[in-house]
Design an enzyme around this catalytic site. Structure first.
Site, PDB file in Angstrom:
ATOM      1  CG  HIS A   1      -1.800  -0.972   1.251  1.00  0.00           C
ATOM      2  ND1 HIS A   1      -3.116  -0.760   0.641  1.00  0.00           N
ATOM      3  CD2 HIS A   1      -2.066  -2.342   1.863  1.00  0.00           C
ATOM      4  CE1 HIS A   1      -3.977  -2.007   0.840  1.00  0.00           C
ATOM      5  NE2 HIS A   1      -3.153  -2.897   1.481  1.00  0.00           N
ATOM      6  CB  ALA A  11      12.230 -22.002   6.313  1.00  0.00           C
TER       7      ALA A  11
END
Length: 178
Positions: free
Chosen positions: A100, A127
């Site tokens: 955003h 990971a």
């Protein structure tokens, strides 16, 4: 857009999400067969191993042959996510294509922006790594566990940390190290 059309869009998106991220990503589907159901659902996935509990945000995700996505991999669908051939992605990694703009004090999360992410052939994402919008991870690059990748990663580089930084280059070819 009229009400009926808006409702139809919402329902199609919800049904897609229930099918892909409810059933297809569940432990009920064998890891080595999941790619077939994804492909049958209109997502361009080649033969690969995709573990359970992942998330695929839209049909803009592509996965190349021989890739391996571990448990809980999140592939946002705000923009194109291109995963090459022979890519390995560790558990709980996030590949984000949306963010955003900074909004007003009343609502800091302003307008949605999106940018594609490309993970080229042979790359390895550790990971819990986070790949941010607009990033390209080069061919054969390694992103360390927990790294937050904000900029492109060059081919054959190893990056680690927050923010991710190059820690070394991988010598080519491997035979030279023997």
């Amino acid at each position: 857009m009229n009400f009926a059309r808006k409702l139809g869009v919402i329902l199609r998106r919800h049904l897609f999400n229930m099918w892909i991220n409810g059933f297809v990503s569940s432990v009920l589907v064998p890891d080595r067969a999941r790619w077939m159901l994804l492909r049958a659902s209109g997502i361009p996935v080649e033969r690969s191993v995709i573990d359970a509990r992942g998330f695929i945000g839209s049909r803009t995700v592509t996965i190349g042959k021989g890739s391996s996505l571990n448990y809980g991999v999140f592939l946002d669908g705000s923009a194109q996510v291109s995963i090459g051939r022979g890519v390995s992605i560790g558990m709980n990694a996030l590949v984000l294509t949306g963010s955003h703009e900074l909004g007003s004090p009343d609502k800091r999360a302003g307008e949605l922006n999106s940018a594609p992410v490309t993970i080229e052939d042979g790359a390895w994402i550790g990971a819990n790594a986070v790949i941010l919008p607009g990033v390209t991870v080069g061919r054969g690059a390694v992103v360390g566990t927990g790294a937050i990748v904000m900029k492109d990663v060059a081919e054959g580089s190893v990056v680690m940390g927050n923010p991710a930084r190059v820690v070394r280059r991988i010598d080519e070819p491997d035979a030279a190290r023997a």
